[in-house]
Design a protein around this motif. Structure first.
Motif, short mmCIF file in Angstrom:
data_model
loop_
_atom_site.label_atom_id
_atom_site.label_comp_id
_atom_site.label_asym_id
_atom_site.label_seq_id
_atom_site.Cartn_x
_atom_site.Cartn_y
_atom_site.Cartn_z
N THR A 174 3.37 1.52 -3.45
CA THR A 174 2.66 1.84 -4.70
C THR A 174 1.93 3.18 -4.61
OG1 THR A 174 0.72 0.59 -3.96
CG2 THR A 174 2.35 -0.58 -5.29
N ASN A 175 2.12 3.90 -3.53
CA ASN A 175 1.43 5.18 -3.34
C ASN A 175 2.42 6.21 -2.80
OD1 ASN A 175 -0.22 7.35 -2.58
ND2 ASN A 175 -1.90 6.01 -1.94
N SER A 201 0.82 -1.21 0.00
CA SER A 201 0.00 0.00 0.00
C SER A 201 0.85 1.26 0.00
CB SER A 201 -0.93 0.00 1.22
OG SER A 201 -0.22 0.23 2.42
N THR A 250 2.36 9.41 -2.79
CA THR A 250 1.75 10.52 -2.06
C THR A 250 1.48 10.13 -0.61
OG1 THR A 250 0.70 11.36 -4.06
CG2 THR A 250 -0.22 12.09 -1.96
N LYS A 251 0.91 8.95 -0.40
CA LYS A 251 0.62 8.47 0.96
C LYS A 251 1.91 8.33 1.75
CE LYS A 251 -1.89 6.68 4.29
NZ LYS A 251 -2.82 7.51 5.09
#
Length: 379
Positions: free
Chosen positions: A336-337, A333, A339-340
Motif C-alpha cells: 500500500t506504499n 505496509s 514509495t516505500k
C-alpha cells in the motif's frame, strides 16, 4: 591457481538457490579471474557426462560412485570412501593448489584425499547438523580440527562454529555472490495478471516456511503468491501446501511455478512487487540476494545469512520466523506504499552491488586459498 571444489551432493549443473548456486557462482567468478576450477560432485543421473566443461569455463567431474540416482545421506555415507579414492587418484596425476569442500560429506572425502597427496583443505560447513545426528556431528568436529581454514557464509554461522570449537582467527566470512550482469533491475519481466504479486523461491521441503506465506495470503486481499524453485509433482510439501491453501480458501491465488531455469529467474523476480523468504534456516540467502539484485524489496525471516543480507527497514524488512501475522502486516505496509517499496528496492540493489557481487566474493575466497597455499608448497 588450480582449485578443486568438492561438492558431493550439490551439483552446480542443477537448478537451485542453495549450495548448488553458491558453488556455481563461486566457480564461475574464480574462472573469470583467470583461475582453473574443477568441481567434483557425485553422478546422480544415468544420462549425464562424467566430465563437462561449462560455458563459464569451470569443469564439472561427476564421480561415478553409488547408484546413478538421488540417494539419502545415510546411503551416501557408504560411498564416501569410493569418492575419496577417486579424488586421491585424480589428484596424484594433477594436484590442485587447494581443495574447497562444501558440507560435511564433501569435507570428509576431501580430508581423506588431501591427506594422501598433501593438499590444503578449506572447508565450508553451510550450517551444522542437529545434535542427535552423531555421525554428522563427529564429522563436523573432525573438520573443525583438521581443515586448514574454515569459510562461513554468515556471522550467525561463525557463532555456531565457535561453539563447535573452530577458532575465530581460523574463520573467514565469505557470503554467496550474485551474478549482477544477470540479476539486475533492467531486463525482461514475466507476464502477470491484475493482482499484486508476491514471489517465494526455494526448495519445497520441511522448514521452507512456505506455510507461513500461504497463511499470510489468507488475510491479505488482492495478491497472488508464486512459489518457484522445485518440481511439485509428487512432492509431499507441495501437497501439504495445496491442502492448507484449500482449507484457507486461497488455492486460486497460488501459482506453483516449479523449477524455473536460472536464466529465466530474473524475469520472474522483476515481475514481483515483493519477494518473501521465510525459512527456518538459510545459510546462503541467495534467493533474497538475487531479488535484491533485481531491485525488488524482500521480506525475510532474520535467520542465517538473511540476518546479514538485509538491513531492516533500509534494504528490506525482517520478521520473526513462522509468524504469518507479522508477514501479513509487512506485506500490507509495502503493497500500500509504492514509495516505500521503491526506496527499499533501490537500497537493496545498492547493497548487493556494493557487497555481494560474485567477483568481489571470489576475490575474498581467493585470499583464503592463498593464505593456506604455502602449507602445500612447503611440503
Amino acid at each position: 591457481m588450480r582449485i578443486a571444489m568438492v561438492s558431493v551432493v550439490a551439483n552446480p549443473l542443477t537448478e537451485g538457490t542453495g549450495q548448488e548456486a553458491h558453488v556455481r557462482e563461486l566457480s564461475a567468478a574464480l574462472c573469470g579471474l583467470g583461475h582453473e576450477v574443477t568441481v567434483y560432485t557425485r553422478r546422480a543421473a544415468t544420462r549425464s557426462a562424467d566430465r563437462f566443461r561449462t560455458d563459464e569455463k569451470y569443469e564439472v567431474v561427476q564421480v561415478p560412485v553409488g547408484p546413478a540416482k538421488p540417494i539419502s545421506d545415510d546411503e551416501l555415507v557408504a560411498h564416501l570412501g569410493e569418492f575419496a579414492k577417486f579424488l586421491a587418484e585424480e589428484w596424484r596425476l594433477s594436484s590442485p593448489d587447494v581443495a574447497h569442500s562444501h558440507h560435511w560429506e564433501s569435507g570428509l572425502a576431501a580430508l581423506v584425499s588431501a591427506h594422501r597427496v598433501q593438499v590444503p583443505v578449506v572447508h565450508s560447513h553451510h550450517g551444522l547438523g542437529p545434535s542427535d545426528n552423531e555421525e554428522r556431528a563427529d564429522a563436523e568436529r573432525l573438520l573443525a580440527r583438521r581443515a586448514s581454514w574454515t569459510v562461513a557464509t554468515s556471522m550467525q554461522e561463525v557463532t555456531q562454529l565457535m561453539q563447535l570449537g573452530v577458532h575465530r582467527t581460523q574463520t573467514t566470512v565469505v557470503p554467496p555472490g550474485v551474478n549482477l550482469e544477470l540479476f539486475e533491475p533492467e531486463g525482461p519481466v514475466a507476464a502477470r495478471g491484475s493482482l499484486r504479486r508476491v514471489v517465494s523461491v526455494g526448495r519445497l521441503e520441511p522448514g521452507s516456511g512456505l506455510a507461513t506465506a500461504v497463511a499470510a495470503l489468507s488475510v491479505v486481499d488482492g495478491i497472488e503468491l508464486v512459489i518457484a524453485g522445485e518440481k511439485t509433482q509428487a512432492n509431499p510439501v507441495a501437497q501439504q501446501l495445496r491442502r492448507l491453501a484449500r482449507q484457507l480458501g486461497v488455492l486460486d491465488r497460488i501459482v506453483f511455478a516449479g523449477a524455473v531455469p536460472h536464466a529465466k529467474m530474473p524475469a520472474l523476480l522483476r515481475s514481483a512487487d515483493v519477494v518473501v523468504c521465510t525459512p527456518r534456516s538459510d545459510p546462503f540467502g541467495l534467493a533474497a540476494l538475487e531479488a535484491m539484485g533485481c531491485g525488488v524489496p524482500v521480506i525475510a525471516a532474520a535467520v542465517g545469512a538473511l540476518a546479514d543480507v538485509i538491513t531492516h527497514n533500509v534494504s528490506g524488512l525482517h520478521i520473526p520466523t513462522n509468524d504469518a501475522r507479522a508477514l501479513a502486516r509487512s506485506l500490507r505496509s509495502l503493497l500500500t506504499n509504492d514509495t516505500k517499496r521503491q526506496e527499499l528496492g533501490v537500497a537493496a540493489h545498492d547493497r548487493v552491488s556494493a557487497r555481494y557481487s560474485r567477483d568481489r566474493l571470489a576475490k575474498e575466497a581467493l585470499a583464503v586459498y592463498q593464505r593456506v597455499e604455502p602449507e602445500h608448497g612447503s611440503e
